[in-house]
Design an enzyme around this catalytic site. Structure first.
Site, short mmCIF file in Angstrom:
data_model
loop_
_atom_site.label_atom_id
_atom_site.label_comp_id
_atom_site.label_asym_id
_atom_site.label_seq_id
_atom_site.Cartn_x
_atom_site.Cartn_y
_atom_site.Cartn_z
N CYS A 73 23.93 28.96 0.12
CA CYS A 73 24.50 29.62 1.29
C CYS A 73 25.17 30.93 0.88
O CYS A 73 26.03 30.93 0.00
CB CYS A 73 25.52 28.71 1.97
SG CYS A 73 26.18 29.40 3.50
N CYS A 128 19.70 25.45 6.79
CA CYS A 128 18.93 24.52 5.97
C CYS A 128 18.08 25.35 5.00
O CYS A 128 18.16 26.57 4.99
CB CYS A 128 18.05 23.66 6.88
SG CYS A 128 17.46 22.15 6.10
N CYS A 177 21.61 20.42 4.39
CA CYS A 177 20.99 19.94 3.16
C CYS A 177 21.73 20.54 1.98
O CYS A 177 22.33 21.61 2.08
CB CYS A 177 19.50 20.27 3.11
SG CYS A 177 19.10 22.00 2.91
#
Length: 137
Positions: free
Chosen positions: A87, A8, A80
């Site tokens: 990422c 997240c 999210c």
């Protein structure tokens, strides 16, 4: 045993909640980690709404994704959109999953309304986690 990373933005609410529900439903089938692309500390409301469901996350810490670069994950779950976009590349064959849960940390209103928004997200994450384990482990 499979290795699951829940990612997240700040590792304060959604990923913390998902970590323990995945751990609960996966039991001995997986080792579960959570991290953020940043660290914001574990949200006290996340701790209290998990306690309502009998799960103690008061000892959790907010971890940065960089701490787990050397782990060969089987699954990476972003919870999210911001984390999905930010990422980092994992040099693994990890299967990537994404579900954009509302951020209860941004809830507004009275104290009871905010708590209720945390509970709503908790139930969404709980259902997702149970389904993920049933479908993938």
């Amino acid at each position: 045993m499979k290795k699951i990373l829940v990612l997240c933005t700040g590792n304060s609410c959604r990923s913390q909640i998902a970590e323990d529900y995945l751990r609960k439903f996966a039991s001995e089938k997986a080792t579960v980690y959570s991290a953020g692309v940043e660290t914001h500390g574990v949200n006290p409301k996340a701790i209290s709404i998990m306690a309502e469901d009998g799960i103690d996350i008061s000892g959790h810490t907010s971890n940065n994704i960089d701490e787990y670069q050397d782990i060969d994950f089987d699954f990476v779950i972003t919870v999210c959109d911001n984390a999905k976009e930010r990422c980092p590349y994992f040099p693994t064959n990890a299967k990537k999953f994404h579900h954009n849960f509302p951020d209860p940390g941004k809830a507004t209103g009275s104290e009871e309304q905010i708590t209720e928004q945390f509970r709503t997200v908790r139930e969404m994450v709980k259902t997702y986690s149970e389904n993920f384990v049933n479908e993938n482990l």
